[in-house]
Write an enzyme that holds these catalytic residues in place. Structure first.
Site, PDB file in Angstrom:
ATOM      1  NE  ARG A  67      -5.960  -4.079  10.460  1.00  0.00           N
ATOM      2  CZ  ARG A  67      -6.675  -4.252   9.580  1.00  0.00           C
ATOM      3  NH1 ARG A  67      -6.873  -3.198   9.544  1.00  0.00           N
ATOM      4  NH2 ARG A  67      -6.553  -5.341   9.334  1.00  0.00           N
ATOM      5  CD  GLU A  88     -11.591  -0.512  13.288  1.00  0.00           C
ATOM      6  OE1 GLU A  88     -11.302   0.175  12.723  1.00  0.00           O
ATOM      7  OE2 GLU A  88     -11.863  -1.370  11.849  1.00  0.00           O
ATOM      8  CB  ILE A  91      -1.317   0.094   0.822  1.00  0.00           C
ATOM      9  CG1 ILE A  91      -1.594  -1.154   0.794  1.00  0.00           C
ATOM     10  CG2 ILE A  91      -2.101   0.987   1.276  1.00  0.00           C
ATOM     11  CD1 ILE A  91      -2.441  -1.377   2.084  1.00  0.00           C
ATOM     12  CG  HIS A 150     -11.651  -1.004   8.195  1.00  0.00           C
ATOM     13  ND1 HIS A 150     -10.909  -1.443  10.008  1.00  0.00           N
ATOM     14  CD2 HIS A 150     -10.627  -1.155   7.053  1.00  0.00           C
ATOM     15  CE1 HIS A 150     -10.068  -2.126   8.593  1.00  0.00           C
ATOM     16  NE2 HIS A 150     -10.230  -2.714   8.022  1.00  0.00           N
ATOM     17  CG  ASP A 181     -10.626   3.315   6.303  1.00  0.00           C
ATOM     18  OD1 ASP A 181     -12.502   3.786   6.477  1.00  0.00           O
ATOM     19  OD2 ASP A 181     -10.792   2.496   5.884  1.00  0.00           O
TER      20      ASP A 181
HETATM   21  P1  NAD Z   1       2.440  -4.952   3.319  1.00  0.00           P
HETATM   22  O1  NAD Z   1       3.053  -6.071   4.584  1.00  0.00           O
HETATM   23  O2  NAD Z   1       2.635  -4.968   1.904  1.00  0.00           O
HETATM   24  O3  NAD Z   1       3.639  -3.701   3.714  1.00  0.00           O
HETATM   25  C1  NAD Z   1       3.487  -3.160   5.312  1.00  0.00           C
HETATM   26  C2  NAD Z   1       5.179  -2.825   5.106  1.00  0.00           C
HETATM   27  O4  NAD Z   1       5.789  -2.033   6.794  1.00  0.00           O
HETATM   28  C3  NAD Z   1       6.622  -3.526   4.795  1.00  0.00           C
HETATM   29  O5  NAD Z   1       7.504  -3.047   3.483  1.00  0.00           O
HETATM   30  C4  NAD Z   1       7.484  -3.722   6.173  1.00  0.00           C
HETATM   31  O6  NAD Z   1       8.107  -3.808   6.776  1.00  0.00           O
HETATM   32  C5  NAD Z   1       7.039  -2.259   7.262  1.00  0.00           C
HETATM   33  N1  NAD Z   1       6.433  -2.666   8.487  1.00  0.00           N
HETATM   34  C6  NAD Z   1       6.380  -3.502   9.259  1.00  0.00           C
HETATM   35  N2  NAD Z   1       6.893  -3.070  10.446  1.00  0.00           N
HETATM   36  C7  NAD Z   1       7.163  -1.616  10.027  1.00  0.00           C
HETATM   37  C8  NAD Z   1       7.569  -0.534  11.625  1.00  0.00           C
HETATM   38  N3  NAD Z   1       7.759  -0.976  12.399  1.00  0.00           N
HETATM   39  N4  NAD Z   1       7.824   0.427  11.220  1.00  0.00           N
HETATM   40  C9  NAD Z   1       7.963   0.684   9.447  1.00  0.00           C
HETATM   41  N5  NAD Z   1       7.881  -0.321   8.792  1.00  0.00           N
HETATM   42  C10 NAD Z   1       7.686  -1.281   9.274  1.00  0.00           C
HETATM   43  O7  NAD Z   1       1.263  -4.307   3.392  1.00  0.00           O
HETATM   44  P2  NAD Z   1       0.075  -3.873   3.373  1.00  0.00           P
HETATM   45  O8  NAD Z   1      -0.665  -4.303   2.276  1.00  0.00           O
HETATM   46  O9  NAD Z   1       1.057  -2.202   2.678  1.00  0.00           O
HETATM   47  O10 NAD Z   1      -0.723  -3.169   4.309  1.00  0.00           O
HETATM   48  C11 NAD Z   1      -0.589  -2.340   5.226  1.00  0.00           C
HETATM   49  C12 NAD Z   1      -1.646  -2.775   6.347  1.00  0.00           C
HETATM   50  O11 NAD Z   1      -3.314  -1.609   6.106  1.00  0.00           O
HETATM   51  C13 NAD Z   1      -1.707  -3.816   6.622  1.00  0.00           C
HETATM   52  O12 NAD Z   1      -1.445  -4.022   7.620  1.00  0.00           O
HETATM   53  C14 NAD Z   1      -3.910  -3.266   7.228  1.00  0.00           C
HETATM   54  O13 NAD Z   1      -3.338  -3.410   8.801  1.00  0.00           O
HETATM   55  C15 NAD Z   1      -3.918  -2.076   6.485  1.00  0.00           C
HETATM   56  N6  NAD Z   1      -5.159  -2.575   5.710  1.00  0.00           N
HETATM   57  C16 NAD Z   1      -6.109  -2.133   5.988  1.00  0.00           C
HETATM   58  C17 NAD Z   1      -6.710  -1.616   4.718  1.00  0.00           C
HETATM   59  C18 NAD Z   1      -8.142  -0.997   4.699  1.00  0.00           C
HETATM   60  O14 NAD Z   1      -9.554  -1.268   4.534  1.00  0.00           O
HETATM   61  N7  NAD Z   1      -8.447   0.143   5.605  1.00  0.00           N
HETATM   62  C19 NAD Z   1      -7.502  -3.027   3.755  1.00  0.00           C
HETATM   63  C20 NAD Z   1      -5.585  -3.655   3.756  1.00  0.00           C
HETATM   64  C21 NAD Z   1      -4.758  -3.221   4.342  1.00  0.00           C
END
Ligand code: NAD
Length: 317
Positions: free
Chosen positions: A231, A260, A154, A292, A255
């Site tokens: 989150r 929540e 993302i 969300h 979001d």
């Molecule tokens: P992803 O696993 O592809 O990327 C997460 C990134 O965060 C990774 O590059 C990882 O190295 C990095 N990371 C982990 N811990 C870290 C830290 N302590 N400090 C800095 N970087 C750190 O995940 P994604 O697909 O990009 O999704 C990210 C988050 O978005 C998900 O975990 C989920 O909680 C949330 N999400 C929300 C929705 C929504 O509808 N609002 C939908 C999808 C995902």
């Protein structure tokens, strides 16, 4: 295999049935998974959940007793599942590592733009035939610095969006060696110091819980905009509220919200008692909250359905 889907939204069911193509025996309920609703899973092989289902140790204990062997979540995040307990019972867990990162990145940008141009207030005023401009002054994104925390699927999808607006983009990820175009990787303190807009794209875990709190906020620019589509518990809401009151934080787009669970995804309009923290946030004109819904695009839902059925296929095979 037989799979029971908890917390099914009406829009999801037809997409799941279509993706399934009559291969598996799918049962749907709108109820959330809890110790009270595990009995619905009797006779099933797999349980399919969403982010608001608390897949805690007592729940897993009951599911294991029913012979459940698989738990799939229709989400990227897995912070709602007690993986250690699942492992103890040899229950396999699957998430959807990426379904449509653009859907979430675009929603983050939508929150940011709507906040900066006061679109909600403008629309509400227009509906009352109030076309005055006094409280609607915004700011250009062009030339501003956007700080992305987390550069996975993302975070990466957010880069071209903000780049397209003419922003300078800085980023921080715990994984070193990200060699990405159009972004300067910095340490977290430098990101806090230099970003006009901070957007969170990291998972929730012990390390990241309350990453945005009084201490990190102090390091940020006065008037900073914070966007959280990841989150709720990444943000210590009480600290952010204090910073909004003093103007240290200029804008907040959420979001996801720390408390929540049991609230989002349902209609609580008739509730007599309302979450006071959320109510206070929503009274602020520089706060924008969505329920969300960042994942809620047709493309993302189709991909979630497709990948969920693929997971069931793999387990059956
Ligand atoms: P992803 O696993 O592809 O990327 C997460 C990134 O965060 C990774 O590059 C990882 O190295 C990095 N990371 C982990 N811990 C870290 C830290 N302590 N400090 C800095 N970087 C750190 O995940 P994604 O697909 O990009 O999704 C990210 C988050 O978005 C998900 O975990 C989920 O909680 C949330 N999400 C929300 C929705 C929504 O509808 N609002 C939908 C999808 C995902």
């Amino acid at each position: 295999m037989k799979a029971i889907f908890y917390s099914t939204k009406s829009v999801e069911k037809s997409l799941m049935l279509h993706a399934n193509n009559q291969r598996h025996d799918l049962v749907f309920t709108t109820r959330t998974l809890s110790t009270e609703t595990t009995s619905f899973a009797e006779g099933a092989d797999a349980v399919v959940v969403f982010t608001n289902d608390n897949v805690t140790a007592p729940v897993i204990h009951k599911l294991a007793a029913l012979g459940i062997r698989y738990i799939a979540t229709r989400s990227v995040g897995i912070d709602h599942i007690d993986r250690v307990t699942a492992e103890k019972y040899e229950i396999k867990i699957a998430n959807i590592p990426a379904y449509s990162p653009q859907a979430i990145a675009e929603h983050a940008a939508a929150l940011a733009l709507a906040l900066s141009r006061h679109l909600v207030q403008a629309s509400q005023q227009c509906q009352h035939f109030n076309f005055s401009l006094n409280n609607l002054i915004g700011f250009n994104f062009y030339g501003k610095t956007v700080g992305l925390i987390g550069l996975g699927h993302i975070g990466k999808a957010a880069i071209p969006i903000f780049k397209g607006l003419g922003c300078k983009i800085i980023g921080y990820d715990i994984l070193p060696g990200q060699n990405l175009p159009d972004i300067e990787m910095v340490d977290l303190d430098a990101l806090y110091k230099n970003a006009d807009v901070i957007s969170l794209h990291i998972p929730l875990n012990e390390q990241t819980e309350h990453i945005i709190d009084r201490t990190s906020i102090e390091k940020m620019k006065t008037g900073v905009m914070i966007i959280n589509t990841a989150r709720g518990s990444l943000i210590k809401t009480t600290d952010v509220l204090d910073a909004l009151r003093t103007g240290k934080i200029g804008y907040l787009g959420l979001d996801v919200y720390e408390n929540e669970h049991g609230l989002f995804f349902e209609d609580h309009e008739a509730d007599q008692v309302r979450d006071p923290l959320l109510s206070e946030l929503m009274r602020m004109p520089n706060v924008l909250i969505t329920p969300h819904q960042a994942f809620l695009t047709t493309e993302a839902l189709e991909e979630i359905a497709h990948q969920t059925i693929n997971t069931l296929n793999s387990w059956e095979n």
